[in-house]
Design an enzyme around this catalytic site. Structure first.
Site, PDB file in Angstrom:
ATOM      1  N   ASP A 169      -1.424  -0.882   6.196  1.00  0.00           N
ATOM      2  CA  ASP A 169      -1.493  -0.380   7.619  1.00  0.00           C
ATOM      3  C   ASP A 169      -3.243  -0.573   7.790  1.00  0.00           C
ATOM      4  OD1 ASP A 169      -3.402   2.406   7.421  1.00  0.00           O
ATOM      5  OD2 ASP A 169      -2.512   1.818   5.549  1.00  0.00           O
ATOM      6  N   ASP A 208       0.891  -1.095  -0.104  1.00  0.00           N
ATOM      7  CA  ASP A 208       0.056   0.045   0.035  1.00  0.00           C
ATOM      8  C   ASP A 208       0.991   1.195  -0.051  1.00  0.00           C
ATOM      9  OD1 ASP A 208      -2.200   1.527   0.333  1.00  0.00           O
ATOM     10  OD2 ASP A 208      -2.009   1.842   2.462  1.00  0.00           O
ATOM     11  N   ASP A 257      -0.165   4.821   1.281  1.00  0.00           N
ATOM     12  CA  ASP A 257      -0.301   5.846   2.507  1.00  0.00           C
ATOM     13  C   ASP A 257      -0.013   5.121   4.045  1.00  0.00           C
ATOM     14  OD1 ASP A 257      -1.094   8.334   1.408  1.00  0.00           O
ATOM     15  OD2 ASP A 257      -2.583   7.188   0.644  1.00  0.00           O
TER      16      ASP A 257
END
Length: 524
Positions: free
Chosen positions: A362, A127, A129
């Site tokens: 995250d 990912d 961000d």
């Protein structure tokens, strides 16, 4: 606002393994030649420490076997006996914790929920961000302030809300907001939700303080819409692009991670919900202008988690300027940028299936859950809070408090057989102290909500989802630099409650979790 936050935002928890405290040796509850099992640092003969109350000397008769009922000497005052055992146990806890015990955990380590060998991983996915790009707290302040102003200017909320500022560290991930008094609980699981939770608490605090009636459903929707506007309208992207040095953390380490993997012939891909122009500028800042050469595949505006479950959206190709192309996608080409799409086409076009793929993200739901449960990929969770929590766990205050709390809990359980008035008063004092210690250790992490990983002896809802949806977890992607590319991670065995007597925090305090069966005859 702290008290309000406790009422409005709730913790999730459930029964699960206890945190294993550092073992403490209780010399009075073992034979004279025994050692603390399995712990080389504490495995000293019985005469290593000066003899004291209840402690056998070399050549003396051994003390009572582990699990036997504690009995004061004939004619001894029970209250005096209880306090003697208390002080003996406390001395053992503080004397036998070596100085180095306060640096046992490494904040840069990777922790395993399942056994996984990096040597079996051929493809690494990421990912963007809060996985490749880590952001400073300043970003959360900007999100909070902008959403607060949207509430005032567009939703016509009271102007008095302008006095509220973002409080870093007020909220933690994994909290729930009671939208409809029970039936509907909103889970806040991603890092971007921290300013949203703080804004919710701020608005509720203002309304309650000023006697303003409100519907929590409307309040939640308005604040969610305001927060969404900050993201959807691109305001956040502009802040970061304007001053990347101020907003992006640890950027220099990302190149080292990616370059190392490529040099070991690993394939890399990126799947993110962020737009290409934003990702491109961020990656150029962290990795360099040729960052795309490191990746076999880059997919932007993927619309996760729908990307993993919805087959309907096709891939679209972007040119080098980020403009959409119209041609049908029959293959995913190295170095090209793609928008939207879905995982099913991704698997069909790449053939990247099963445990040879390791994907990092995250968000436990949007990034990891479907990949692990439905598609068999290996998953790695990025948990930035881990670094701070481990540094707290490594402090002398936390380690001593937790170990004494464990010992005191065992002492309470073992000495509850004494039910005369004076003994009950002693036990009440111990229970009060135990509660104070529990509050102290909780507040070290966060005064409002405690640790992101545990609520007293139980794991939090976030922690249970972390175990369920990730094979490994770490504070940042840069932790990979501390391990060989063929390293195998092994999870540690943790005790179930019925196994607790076999674990050292029970054995070494002489306070078995459960009495032996022959000692329970009088109960039955």
């Amino acid at each position: 606002m702290a008290a309000l936050g406790m009422a409005a935002l709730r913790r999730g928890s459930g029964a699960a393994p206890r945190l294993l405290a550092v073992a403490v040796s209780c010399q009075s509850c073992r034979p004279k030649t025994s050692q603390c099992p399995g712990d080389g640092s504490h495995g000293q003969p019985r005469d290593h420490h000066p003899a004291g109350p209840g402690r056998a000397r070399r050549g003396a008769e051994p003390g009572p076997a582990v699990g036997s009922q504690p009995v004061p000497a004939e004619g001894a005052d029970i209250k005096t006996y209880l306090w003697a055992r208390y002080h003996e146990m406390k001395k053992l806890v503080y004397d036998l914790l070596p100085p180095g015990v306060c640096n046992l955990l490494n904040p840069a380590a990777i922790y395993a929920n399942n056994e996984i060998s990096l040597g079996d991983v051929e493809i690494y996915g990421f990912d963007y961000d809060y996985t490749l790009a880590q952001y400073s707290n300043l970003l959360h302040s900007m999100i909070f302030n902008t959403a607060r102003d949207i509430l005032i200017e567009q939703f016509k909320y009271p102007e008095g809300l302008a006095k509220y500022d973002y409080i870093p560290g007020f909220a933690i991930r994994g909290l729930h907001y009671d939208v409809q008094k029970g039936p509907s609980l909103k889970q806040f699981m991603d890092i971007f939700s921290l300013p949203e939770m703080t804004l919710l608490s701020s608005v509720i605090d203002y309304f309650i303080t000023h006697g303003i009636e409100f519907d929590q459903v409307h309040l939640y929707k308005d604040i969610s819409d305001a927060i969404r506007d900050v993201h959807v309208k691109g305001v956040m992207y502009k802040w970061i692009e304007k001053d990347m040095e101020q907003y992006i953390l640890h950027g220099d380490e990302i190149y080292a991670v990616l370059n190392r993997l490529v040099n070991h012939k690993k394939k890399l891909f990126l799947i993110t919900n962020s737009p290409f122009s934003f990702v491109d500028k961020g990656m150029k800042h962290m990795v360099g202008k040729n960052w795309r050469d490191l990746f076999d595949m880059v997919i932007v505006q993927a619309d996760k988690p729908n990307f993993f479950t919805d087959r309907r959206k096709p891939f679209r190709k972007l040119d080098d300027n980020g403009s959409l192309q119209w041609d049908k996608i029959n293959q995913l080409e190295k170095g090209k940028i793609y928008k939207e799409g879905n995982l099913f086409d991704f698997l069909r076009l790449t053939g990247w299936r099963g445990s040879k793929v390791l994907y990092f993200g995250d968000h436990l739901y949007s990034d990891l859950a479907d990949l692990m449960l439905r598609h068999g990929w290996r998953t790695g969770a990025i948990v930035p809070e881990l670094e701070t929590e481990i540094r707290i766990i490594n402090t002398e205050q936390y380690m001593h408090s937790l170990t004494w709390q464990q010992a005191l809990t065992g002492l309470l359980e073992r000495m509850q057989m004494y039910q005369d008035a004076e003994s009950k008063q002693v036990l009440l004092e111990w229970m009060k102290e135990r509660q104070e210690i529990r509050s102290l250790t909780k507040n070290l992490f966060n005064p409002q909500f405690g640790s992101i990983f545990r609520t007293f002896h139980n794991p939090t809802y976030f922690s249970r989802r972390l175990v369920r949806f990730s094979d490994i977890y770490m504070a940042s992607i840069s932790c990979l630099l501390n391990y060989d590319v063929n390293f195998t991670f092994y999870p540690r065995r943790t005790p179930l409650q019925h196994e607790a007597p076999l674990w050292m925090d029970q054995l070494c305090t002489g306070c078995m979790k459960t009495p032996f069966l022959e000692e329970m005859v009088h109960i039955r």
